[in-house]
Write a protein that holds these residues in place. Sequence first.
Motif, mmCIF file in Angstrom:
data_model
loop_
_atom_site.group_PDB
_atom_site.id
_atom_site.type_symbol
_atom_site.label_atom_id
_atom_site.label_comp_id
_atom_site.label_asym_id
_atom_site.label_seq_id
_atom_site.Cartn_x
_atom_site.Cartn_y
_atom_site.Cartn_z
ATOM 1 N N THR A 1 0.829 -1.207 0.000
ATOM 2 C CA THR A 1 0.000 0.000 0.000
ATOM 3 C C THR A 1 0.857 1.248 0.000
ATOM 4 O OG1 THR A 1 -1.830 -1.102 1.140
ATOM 5 C CG2 THR A 1 -1.719 1.286 1.328
ATOM 6 N N HIS B 1 -9.022 6.261 4.413
ATOM 7 C CA HIS B 1 -9.588 4.997 3.948
ATOM 8 C C HIS B 1 -10.866 4.702 4.730
ATOM 9 C CE1 HIS B 1 -10.120 0.576 3.905
ATOM 10 N NE2 HIS B 1 -9.568 0.632 2.708
ATOM 11 N N THR C 1 -13.679 3.794 9.735
ATOM 12 C CA THR C 1 -12.601 4.635 9.228
ATOM 13 C C THR C 1 -11.744 5.162 10.373
ATOM 14 O OG1 THR C 1 -12.153 6.508 7.733
ATOM 15 C CG2 THR C 1 -13.977 6.777 9.266
ATOM 16 N N ASP C 2 -10.441 5.356 10.186
ATOM 17 C CA ASP C 2 -9.574 4.995 9.090
ATOM 18 C C ASP C 2 -8.756 3.805 9.539
ATOM 19 O OD1 ASP C 2 -7.451 4.724 7.305
ATOM 20 O OD2 ASP C 2 -7.258 6.843 6.954
ATOM 21 N N VAL D 1 -10.138 4.097 -0.771
ATOM 22 C CA VAL D 1 -9.436 5.300 -0.321
ATOM 23 C C VAL D 1 -10.182 6.521 -0.842
ATOM 24 C CG1 VAL D 1 -7.287 6.627 -0.464
ATOM 25 C CG2 VAL D 1 -7.208 4.142 -0.193
#
Length: 466
Positions: A265, A287, A303-304, A431
């Motif tokens: 990522t 995200h 989130t997140d 995202v």
Amino acid sequence: MLDKAADAYIENRTFDELTLGETASSSHTVTQRDIDLFATVTGDVNPAHVDPAYAETDMFHHIIIQGMWGAGLISAVLGTKLPGPGTIYLGQNLRFRRPVSIGDTITATVTVREKKPEKGDVTLDCVCANQHGESVITGTAFTRAPNVKVRRKRVTLPYVRVGRHDGTTAILARAAGGAPVVTAVVHPVDTASLLAALDAARAGLIVPILIGPAARIQEVATAAGVDISAVRLIDAHDGSAAAAQAVALARSGEVALLMKGDLHTQELMHEVVASQTGLRTARHISHAYLMDIPDYPRPLLLTDVAINIAPTLREKVGIVQNAIDFAHVMGITQPRVAILAAVETVSDRLPSTLDAAALCKMAERGQITGGLLDGPLGFDNAINEAAAAEKRIVSQVAGRADILVVPDLEAGNMLAKQLTFLSGAEAAGVVLGARVPIILSSRADSASTRLASCALGVLLARVGRG
């Protein structure tokens, strides 16, 4: 006064003890879970049984709810109450007189009509009535009663989780209803990510552009037995180069969605957040997972859990706003946002509670818009109304959250995995805050999760939301 100790046991009535006219009853309220259990155990997926579109038809009511729970309740009374343990069920004749709906409470009553001493056979009249006292089933049961007295401790039944992923199904159906979105698939050099892209293409969600080492991607396709000759393939020697090319395509408008393949990522996001060549906007990048949890009555955004490791208050403002805007796209007009912490009271010893209180005040002042915020809230009283009531929390959010905002990435990551692996949740993630939506898939993600994540990205891309 009821003898609660007696309720822990089941005891039969032998043939000699039974008297004509003697009765016993049992009640059950019909739920959707009952229908799902029946279909799961029997494998009967006849649409008339399990498709909600059939839920109001007489066929659905008569065949499934009456047959399953009417006959089942009668059998339960015969086997546990009258005559009880040791009874042999020889046969039955039943007539279905009225439809039964989910939500109806059905009471099955059996009455001893006839005794035949030769073999100990007993005939019983059977009636199932709804909560209005109307007979929905009538009939006769033929049994052989026990001749030995039995008193046994009542067996504690196991907890059985049965649930649907209707939310995920709805997302896929909604996404499949529009034009496919041109998508850069970054470094799909493993079978899972390559097949995920091709599955999404077959589902009409995306038009994939594969970016990565061309020869390696072709080898993966050949090994998987799939033909990619009709798919555009851009050669890039490694993951970083593939990420840079994908970001460039997004900046130029050639693609409206990025999809992560077999790379870290951080490697992809490094190119996304680059100050001069990336995909930053005025919004904060974060995200969000859309969790479809069988035991929770609504979709739940989390989130997140993937981008911001230890977000500051300012960053949390962006995370919350992104989640609210995401919820709007998903059709939640005024999402209830729970700011999670370990406790429900504000304490300077727990900075997350201070941030939660500040975020709520900022929402009151219009610095965060479009949702209802409350916090700090513990996970239990954010999603469970009984837990909130137990702690005397009066709130429009507590117990009914649509969005959970975690204090940091570690807490969010663990919570997401617990919901997925222990609660059977489907977790589709994306995202938010960049020029285009970005799908981050984990190696542990199932094919259905990858497809659902792609569907989320498509829905956001179509409305111009990154």
